[in-house]
Design an enzyme around this catalytic site. Structure first.
Site, PDB file in Angstrom:
ATOM      1  CE1 TYR A 190      -2.437   0.503  -8.093  1.00 18.94           C
ATOM      2  CE2 TYR A 190      -2.637  -0.951  -9.986  1.00 18.94           C
ATOM      3  CZ  TYR A 190      -1.962   0.038  -9.309  1.00 18.94           C
ATOM      4  OH  TYR A 190      -0.820   0.547  -9.842  1.00 18.94           O
ATOM      5  CD  GLU A 191      -2.203  -3.819  -2.360  1.00 18.67           C
ATOM      6  OE1 GLU A 191      -2.039  -4.440  -3.424  1.00 18.67           O
ATOM      7  OE2 GLU A 191      -2.289  -4.392  -1.262  1.00 18.67           O
ATOM      8  N   GLY A 192      -6.949  -2.081  -2.489  1.00 22.03           N
ATOM      9  CA  GLY A 192      -7.940  -1.576  -1.546  1.00 22.03           C
ATOM     10  C   GLY A 192      -8.407  -0.195  -1.953  1.00 22.03           C
TER      11      GLY A 192
ATOM     12  NE  ARG B 241      -4.150  -2.088   1.522  1.00 24.11           N
ATOM     13  CZ  ARG B 241      -5.223  -2.454   2.204  1.00 24.11           C
ATOM     14  NH1 ARG B 241      -5.414  -2.000   3.433  1.00 24.11           N
ATOM     15  NH2 ARG B 241      -6.122  -3.250   1.665  1.00 24.11           N
TER      16      ARG B 241
ATOM     17  CD  GLN C 144      -6.163   1.610   1.591  1.00 23.22           C
ATOM     18  OE1 GLN C 144      -5.519   1.608   2.631  1.00 23.22           O
ATOM     19  NE2 GLN C 144      -6.162   0.598   0.746  1.00 23.22           N
TER      20      GLN C 144
END
Lengths: 592, 592
Positions: B434-436, B294, B441
């Site tokens: 992406y990546e959450g 992240r 978040q």
């Protein structure tokens, strides 16, 4: 594939509950009865969702092509264009003397929203024709009008606007395109223009270019610019199409979006042109139609947000992921739809409260334009001139922001072209740039419009807000939720104006460094005013026993959201403005 | 065509003036002398600007293609990838036992910025390999490490992460991919994964997929998820490549941007997989590397803003349009460069002050990760876990916002693909997803990280801010310009936290409806803290007689801008948070 349904109910609310159009004493407005506007909007909505919207993705994917000087629009555009013309839509608000229907501009604007949401790239062809018609209608000779208007109003011929050149856009004083006078009273136009939307296409039989150019020997700079009519095909005496004129498309641009609209480099090589209006008064002629053109672009901003929002709501109701933190909403399903999550709602409410406020502001603005034109009302004209940079700048900034926010609801799928959400954001992006980049709108607002007629119009705006608050403070339902936040935001805006007055005199940079924030702030105050008025109208409808209580209650709840969650932005913008120009201008250009 | 120059000077400032890396008592940090980091950054910068950047537009224009199960990356990517591997860049911070260079993560991160700015789509191939290496390094058996790590560290083999399935992304409890145990201790993996970056490509000899799947009979939901190593080609006993495994690419996605990176649908059809870590503890294994992954995405946000900013500055200095309102700067030219205009500067200063603050925050975060890993420092680990959603969410939101703002400087040319500014915005857009996705978040921050270890880490953060202010209040140069605004912003953030504590207990929606605003607010406070620290470091350098006074004075002036013009955003976010969840949650789902 994305979908679109015309928000006719909400438009009707703005036209009738908020603006009471049919009761306004403006010529033509008494025709705007609920049934009539409903019928027009239903018909336009059908065309939008059934014909134009399905072509939106096609336009994006296929784009336009240029081969041997011929531009082909995406498959289906030609047929759709014919349907739009057959329906008489291009001439809705045009002069009946030349075949138009003479319907008020406010309704034309509402229809424009539907077409823009459904297929912005397609609608841009119509929008530019409309602008050219307006300019010709105001500035042309009777003979010119008779030659050009009838076929432009039916849509058989389209129009374009040619301002930008490779080395100049905002600063048209640098213009190089020349128009040399001929013995027969015509001119020969030579030069290159870029970013010409619909400069060439296969939709119409002829294309009427309005071209800014300089007549040799005229005044230097912007004062030496004149406006010319340059048709693609010359017109014979009998009105039939004659020889091809010396204008051709050089190339079409690969763009971030708006692929369905051909953005052309246009080469003028001694093309025959006819002076439109007076010599060297080309900018004035352009300015006549600038309010309408910029309002139409502001509209594009929220129109893209609207269609993106509709799809985001559908997805948020369909996509199952996670559980409502206060307890499962659908325990029988594998997961709850994501619309249960507070942050998804925060996002959707941001979008919804903006879009509905923006619609109200735009239609109110269109109504002011009708008032200015049809009653020759100078106050209305001044007020809308003040509002235009806000409508253009704020609504396109936020329109793009919320089209992007709608894309975010889709998670990874939002980034995949197949789902269509990327296109809304990519298409919306151009509206922040064309028809005067938004920084230029801010400059127009602070550098020009605030001081127009001695600051009379901005004073009238503040007075309008103040009066509304005063007149309605007795209504407890409005006071805390709507009027108090509006008062605070309006006070912030006035403080910012005061800062400009006190500091801009010594150094104009103190005003200009805050111009963008002022434009954004004023956008919030305008939407705050619209929401306060809409809440009042909704309460009035409920008090009057309106049957659709859910609609009116939703309207009020959405307004409460805007006042509580969007309007506080004014405090931030005021702080930025009050910090002045020093930190903004501190660096030498070499140190960036 | 856009260009890129590595901002090595500014990175060196952060590493040495701000963080004093070589003086930190962390194993390996004493190697990070100024000369050494300078040499590494120069070398990486050369590769970035001369090899990777020229391929950026190529990657966007040509994209990846899939034919007969083979994915081809854009022309030139393969050769560039070989150069990156030959330079040893993939293994910079990897375990020396398996061929890595063991250099601290903070320097790997700085190098990552250069590669990401130059060619984000290209760098994503490396980024995922790096993540897979980390996961294997922490969770694999010695035999697995010996099999996979050496060739992944050289880059001969790449890695991927397989989490998402068509019906689930955020909510992995819904996962359907299965891993059935075999007699030999391996598993057979079956299912479909989507959005797999670099799932198939022609850069590396083998692709090591890390795949989340459920072992039949295991616990329900997220607790039944395990992680598997699934190589594209099986590995023979002697380490050579064996048979093709049962994994194949189904299709690649058409995306808004990041065209140079193949986003694959991956089909697992009884593919041989090896358990990585423990059964049913797959999410834990994933979480190990989540902080790094992240942080790397947060970095992409400001890295795209950086390259967009560099080009916007060039254009603003080149483009002549209009005149400085306080008097012509270049009367001999037809017009002044647009960098003279206050609103252009406002835009550029917004970008610059964000980017430099973001760089400091990210490298400080990477430094914390080093501290956590190399010293097993629990405080550092807790603090970076708190920071990660802010670094990922805030820096990618703002990174996209400012890439878009840089595009705006170009006016119409910003919308034309040829100029390259559109690509920066389109590429940057994915980092918010992406990546959450950033809403996730915000949920992680407010729903999980604030309360982690009894709220200890957020308290430590506030204490850090307070202590810095207290320790430096005697310095008049810092007090008014930096410390006072930081104190006010930090107070706003604490008030928001207090609101969550007081209201979130009765109804968690009161906290979650404000989560996104809290994340953004905290991002501002973090950048405010970084700027206050950087200003202190810059004054110290000037006091110490540093020769490059322009650099340090520019640093201080840029910081002043951030404090005066960006930090006031906290007041708006606090007002939004304090308005609670009622307006957010008011509507029935049917009324959107």
């Amino acid at each position: 594939m994305p979908s679109y349904a015309a928000p006719t109910k909400d438009i009707q609310f703005v036209l009738h509950d908020l603006l009471n159009v049919s009761e306004q004493e403006i010529p033509g407005f008494s025709d705007l009865e609920t049934d009539f506007t409903s019928a027009v909007l239903e018909e336009a909505g059908k065309l939008a969702s059934e014909v134009l919207q399905p072509l939106n993705v096609v336009g994006d994917t296929e784009g336009c092509t240029l081969e041997n000087g011929v531009v082909r629009t995406p498959p289906g555009f030609k047929e759709a264009y014919k349907q739009v013309c057959d329906g008489g839509w291009p001439g809705l608000d045009c002069d009946p003397e030349y075949g138009g229907q003479g319907i008020p501009y406010v309704l034309h604007t509402a229809v424009g929203e539907l077409f823009s949401s459904a297929n912005m790239a397609f609608q841009v062809y119509n929008g530019l024709t409309h602008g050219a018609v307006s300019a010709i209608n105001v500035h042309a000779t009777d003979a010119q009008k008779a030659t050009f208007l009838p076929k432009m109003i039916t849509g058989e011929w389209t129009g374009t606007m040619n301002l930008t050149e490779p080395h100049c856009g905002t600063d048209l004083a640098l213009m190089r395109t020349k128009a040399e006078p001929q013995d027969d009273g015509s001119y020969r136009v030579t030069g290159q223009k870029i970013f010409i939307s619909g400069g060439e296409q296969d939709l119409s039989d002829n294309i009427i270019h309005l071209v800014l150019a300089k007549i040799p020997g005229g005044p230097e700079g912007i004062k030496g610019v004149s406006l010319f009519i340059v048709p693609k095909f010359l017109i014979n005496e009998d009105g039939s199409l004659g020889a091809r004129n010396g204008v051709s498309v050089g190339s079409i641009e690969e763009k971030m979006g708006l692929h369905g609209n051909a953005t052309c480099v246009m080469n003028y090589d001694g093309a025959v042109g006819y002076l439109l209006g007076q010599e060297h008064k080309g900018m004035r002629a352009m300015f006549t139609m600038m309010n309408e053109a910029r309002l139409a672009v502001g509209l594009q901003g929220y129109a893209q947000a609207e269609v993106a929002y509709q799809n985001a709501v559908t997805y948020a109701n369909d996509r199952l992921q996670g559980r409502d933190v206060t307890g499962a909403k659908y325990p029988e399903k594998a997961a709850d739809p994501i619309i249960v999550h507070p942050d998804i709602r925060r996002n959707l409410m941001d979008q919804k409260s903006f879009i509905e406020g923006a619609r109200a502001l735009t239609l109110w603005g269109a109504n002011l334009i009708d008032r200015a034109h049809r009653l020759n009302d100078k106050e209305a004209d001044g007020l809308i001139s003040l509002m235009i940079p806000v409508i253009k700048g704020f609504l396109t900034d936020k329109g793009f922001e919320y089209a992007t926010a709608a894309q975010q609801v889709y998670g990874g799928h939002g980034y995949i072209e197949e789902w269509g959400m990327s296109q809304f954001a990519r298409d919306a992006r151009i509206a922040m740039i064309y028809e005067g980049a938004n920084g230029v709108q801010a400059l127009d607002l602070v550098g020009r419009k605030l001081g127009l007629d001695g600051g009379k119009h901005v004073m009238a705006f503040f007075e309008m807000v103040k009066t509304f608050i005063k007149d309605n403070e007795g209504d407890e339902r409005l006071k805390g939720d709507f009027l108090d936040p509006l008062k605070a935001a309006s006070k912030d805006l006035q403080s910012a104006g005061m800062y400009f007055m006190q500091n801009g005199m010594k150094n104009p940079n103190h005003a200009l460094a805050g111009s963008y924030d002022f434009m954004t702030m004023m956008g919030h105050v305008c939407l705050g005013l619209m929401w306060a008025r809409m809440a009042k109208a909704a309460y009035a409808a409920l008090d009057g026993g309106a049957s659709d209580t859910a609609f009116y209650e939703t309207k009020i709840a959405t307004g409460r959201y805007y006042m509580a969650r969007q309007l506080p932005a004014t405090t931030m913008h005021l702080a930025r403005i009050n910090s002045g120009a020093d930190t903004v201008m501190a660096l030498d250009a070499a140190n960036f």
